[in-house]
Each structure stands twice: as C-alpha cells, then as structure tokens.
Scaffold this motif. Sequence first.
Motif, short mmCIF file in Angstrom:
data_model
loop_
_atom_site.label_atom_id
_atom_site.label_comp_id
_atom_site.label_asym_id
_atom_site.label_seq_id
_atom_site.Cartn_x
_atom_site.Cartn_y
_atom_site.Cartn_z
N ARG A 21 0.82 -1.28 -0.12
CA ARG A 21 -0.11 -0.12 -0.01
C ARG A 21 0.90 1.19 -0.01
NH1 ARG A 21 -4.56 2.25 4.28
NH2 ARG A 21 -4.89 4.13 3.30
N LYS B 98 2.26 1.62 -3.32
CA LYS B 98 1.13 2.20 -4.35
C LYS B 98 0.81 3.69 -4.17
CE LYS B 98 -3.46 1.25 -5.46
NZ LYS B 98 -4.32 2.16 -4.50
N ASP B 99 0.68 3.99 -2.88
CA ASP B 99 0.40 5.44 -2.58
C ASP B 99 1.49 6.22 -2.92
OD1 ASP B 99 -1.99 4.75 -1.62
OD2 ASP B 99 -1.36 5.03 0.78
N GLU C 20 1.47 6.80 -6.86
CA GLU C 20 0.59 7.85 -6.94
C GLU C 20 0.79 9.42 -6.72
OE1 GLU C 20 -3.97 6.86 -6.40
OE2 GLU C 20 -3.31 5.04 -6.04
N ARG D 166 8.94 4.78 -7.97
CA ARG D 166 8.17 3.54 -8.00
C ARG D 166 9.61 2.60 -7.02
NH1 ARG D 166 4.03 2.80 -10.89
NH2 ARG D 166 3.44 4.37 -12.58
#
Length: 195
Positions: free
Chosen positions: A156, A159-160, A163, A170
């Motif tokens: 998570r 991913k956050d 974003e 990444r």
Amino acid sequence: MLRYNTQLKTLALPEYGRNIQNMVEHCLTIEDRAERTRCAYSIVAAMANLFPELKSGGEYNHKLWDHLAIMSDFKLDIDYPCEVIRPDSLHTRPEKVKYSGRNNRFRQYGQVIQEIVEKAAGMQPGEERDTLVMMIANQMKKILISVNNEGAEDMRIFKDLAEMSHGEIRLDPEHTKLREYIPVVQPNGKKKKKK
C-alpha cells in the motif's frame, strides 16, 4: 409577589451578576456627567474586586472598561480613561480560511509528506534520492500504523508513493523492505486500585 431572574432582563455579562448590572443601570440615570463618571469608576472598582486573580494582566483595566461599556449597551456617556470597544467590533466574523486546492486523497499522511514526495520526485536519480525515498516510505508506514494498524502494508505504501509522485517514484516490492513498527497500545485510562 416574587420576581424571578427568568422574568428579568437578560444580563449582558452574567459573570458580574445582577447587582453590578443594576449599578450600571443606575449610573445611566444620573444627570450630571461628572457624577456619572465617578459612579462609573466605582462600578469598575467593584468589578475588579469580583475577580482579583486577574489583576496581574496588563490589559485587565482596559477589559473592565470594555465590559462596562457592553453592560451599558454603549449608552454610558462618560470620560473613559482608555479607548473602549465599539459596538460594531463585537459581532465580527473571522475571515474564511482559504484551503489549498490540493488533492486530499492522501490526507492521512499530511501536507508535509506530500510536499517532500513532490521534492523527491523532482530530484535526479541517485543515492541521495534513494535514501530520501526510503525515509519517506518508512515515515508513511509509521503514520499509517498510528492511524490504522491493519492497513499499513508495504504494498500500500509503494502504491500510494507512486500515486503521490505521479509515477516518478516506484519502489520494487521484491527488493525493497520497509522497517517493521510495533503499534503502541493506548492505555484505557482506568487505573488499577491498590489493595
């Protein structure tokens, strides 16, 4: 017949009580300006005696004269020793707080983390950026644990972070491992009785 306080006029400043309010109303009826001013000084002295612990403040005397003006509904025509509050400044509303138009989807991390992620995304790839990104990711995990322990997984966070940086940062879940944090259990506030 008894007169109840609920049947009387509402007090402008109830902390001073009905007697002080009656003194102010009597002061309003005095014809002579000099006598009215002397009466106002004695009322302020009586008000000061009600709250002696507040006398240490520098603005205390000024506040008492403001309160006298408020209790008289600004109708008391005397020589005030200081500038008193005006009726139009009593009911002013604060200015509306301007919020930034930023995305609040990641508000659990806070504004500072979002700004640091933007700076890290703009840095050149290298050891300094990698170190900063790891520090950011670990801090994000620590924040998530404090908010919700079940949702603080490394995937998570990765991913956050991707974003928030618009794909600039990444992290590879196979090669990157974040620190493990132990959530602190808040005490329930009840003390055990001693036997």
